[in-house]
Design an enzyme around this catalytic site. Structure first.
Site, PDB file in Angstrom:
ATOM      1  N   HIS A  44      -8.612 -14.344  -5.057  1.00 43.95           N
ATOM      2  CA  HIS A  44      -7.218 -14.583  -4.652  1.00 43.95           C
ATOM      3  C   HIS A  44      -6.722 -13.369  -3.881  1.00 43.95           C
ATOM      4  CE1 HIS A  44      -6.905 -11.935  -8.103  1.00 43.95           C
ATOM      5  NE2 HIS A  44      -5.756 -11.545  -7.583  1.00 43.95           N
ATOM      6  N   HIS A 126      -5.321  -7.664   1.127  1.00 44.94           N
ATOM      7  CA  HIS A 126      -6.757  -7.616   0.810  1.00 44.94           C
ATOM      8  C   HIS A 126      -7.107  -8.635  -0.262  1.00 44.94           C
ATOM      9  CE1 HIS A 126      -5.119  -5.267  -2.524  1.00 44.94           C
ATOM     10  NE2 HIS A 126      -6.250  -5.508  -3.169  1.00 44.94           N
TER      11      HIS A 126
HETATM   12  P1  ATP Z   1      -9.173  -7.107 -15.395  1.00 46.16           P
HETATM   13  O1  ATP Z   1      -7.896  -6.315 -15.529  1.00 46.16           O
HETATM   14  O2  ATP Z   1      -9.536  -7.886 -16.594  1.00 46.16           O
HETATM   15  O3  ATP Z   1     -10.305  -6.324 -14.811  1.00 46.16           O
HETATM   16  P2  ATP Z   1      -7.901  -8.291 -13.166  1.00 46.16           P
HETATM   17  O4  ATP Z   1      -7.547  -6.918 -12.724  1.00 46.16           O
HETATM   18  O5  ATP Z   1      -8.472  -9.233 -12.164  1.00 46.16           O
HETATM   19  O6  ATP Z   1      -8.910  -8.267 -14.345  1.00 46.16           O
HETATM   20  P3  ATP Z   1      -5.170  -8.415 -13.927  1.00 46.16           P
HETATM   21  O7  ATP Z   1      -5.213  -6.980 -14.369  1.00 46.16           O
HETATM   22  O8  ATP Z   1      -4.396  -9.372 -14.753  1.00 46.16           O
HETATM   23  O9  ATP Z   1      -6.628  -8.994 -13.803  1.00 46.16           O
HETATM   24  O10 ATP Z   1      -4.625  -8.418 -12.446  1.00 46.16           O
HETATM   25  C1  ATP Z   1      -4.268  -9.587 -11.757  1.00 46.16           C
HETATM   26  C2  ATP Z   1      -4.139  -9.256 -10.285  1.00 46.16           C
HETATM   27  O11 ATP Z   1      -3.090  -8.304 -10.088  1.00 46.16           O
HETATM   28  C3  ATP Z   1      -5.382  -8.601  -9.667  1.00 46.16           C
HETATM   29  O12 ATP Z   1      -5.444  -8.971  -8.301  1.00 46.16           O
HETATM   30  C4  ATP Z   1      -5.108  -7.134  -9.787  1.00 46.16           C
HETATM   31  O13 ATP Z   1      -5.786  -6.386  -8.795  1.00 46.16           O
HETATM   32  C5  ATP Z   1      -3.605  -7.088  -9.559  1.00 46.16           C
HETATM   33  N1  ATP Z   1      -3.001  -5.977 -10.293  1.00 46.16           N
HETATM   34  C6  ATP Z   1      -3.178  -5.674 -11.583  1.00 46.16           C
HETATM   35  N2  ATP Z   1      -2.447  -4.621 -11.956  1.00 46.16           N
HETATM   36  C7  ATP Z   1      -1.768  -4.231 -10.851  1.00 46.16           C
HETATM   37  C8  ATP Z   1      -0.823  -3.189 -10.566  1.00 46.16           C
HETATM   38  N3  ATP Z   1      -0.424  -2.337 -11.496  1.00 46.16           N
HETATM   39  N4  ATP Z   1      -0.344  -3.125  -9.317  1.00 46.16           N
HETATM   40  C9  ATP Z   1      -0.727  -3.984  -8.363  1.00 46.16           C
HETATM   41  N5  ATP Z   1      -1.597  -4.983  -8.566  1.00 46.16           N
HETATM   42  C10 ATP Z   1      -2.120  -5.103  -9.788  1.00 46.16           C
END
Ligand code: ATP
Ligand code: MG
Length: 175
Positions: A44, A126
């Protein structure tokens, strides 16, 4: 944290044909690069990450999203990049994707006005392909650009499972 809180983010969600092309592009480079690859069904483009949101706030969030008037459009993800500090491999558009930047900016302004604390870093369009990637070996290119037709944006819930995260699209707004 409220028991009913959900971990939420706004995103562009690829249509099935686009997801298939993304998965194929990922398979093509996967064997050459050691990294933790994203599950194809999770690919996504994040527009705005909210973190934990109380269930009671969902309606307000939906009405904020519903007020957005953004253009549908098409852009190309045609470049593979390694971002050293976060150690991610991602696909990016080599030429600006104004509809995407505009949508992210519009959402960000409205969310900040509504009191959400968002990532301070400027939006950089991205799609993350892999994490824990230490480099991008020389000569790795995308075989062909990914065409992304953007007709909607979505609100997604992220839940943890034993291995990583599962995503569920909760709502969608047409562009
Ligand atoms: P995991 O944390 O289990 O490795 P993930 O990062 O894909 O998996 P989430 O942490 O729930 O899952 O993040 C969901 C989306 O939001 C992802 O695209 C992640 O890169 C983005 N994201 C997460 N935390 C932040 C943040 N603090 N700022 C910006 N984007 C974020
Ligand atoms: Mg994460």
């Amino acid at each position: 944290m409220d028991k009913a809180a959900q971990r939420l983010f706004f995103a562009l969600w690829p249509e099935d044909s686009c997801r298939t092309a993304l998965a194929a592009a990922m398979r093509h480079v996967q064997e050459k690069i050691p990294a933790r690859w994203i599950k194809p069904e999770n690919l996504h483009i994040t527009l705005a990450f909210l973190g934990n949101v109380d269930a009671g706030q969902r309606g307000r969030l939906a009405s904020l999203a519903g007020d957005i008037q953004a253009q549908a459009g098409e852009f190309l993800l045609d470049r593979i990049e390694h971002w050293r500090k976060p150690q991610v491999l991602c696909l990016t558009p080599s030429t600006a994707a104004p509809m995407l930047d505009q949508l992210a900016a519009d959402l960000t302004i409205r969310l900040k006005d509504a009191g959400y604390q968002l990532d301070q870093r400027p939006f950089r369009a991205h799609l993350t392909l892999a994490r824990k990637a230490t480099s991008l070996p020389e000569g790795i290119r995308l075989e062909r650009p990914i065409v992304w037709q953007s007709t909607a944006f979505v609100l997604v819930e992220s839940t943890r499972n034993g291995q990583g995260s599962d995503y569920t699209v909760l709502e969608s707004w047409p562009l």
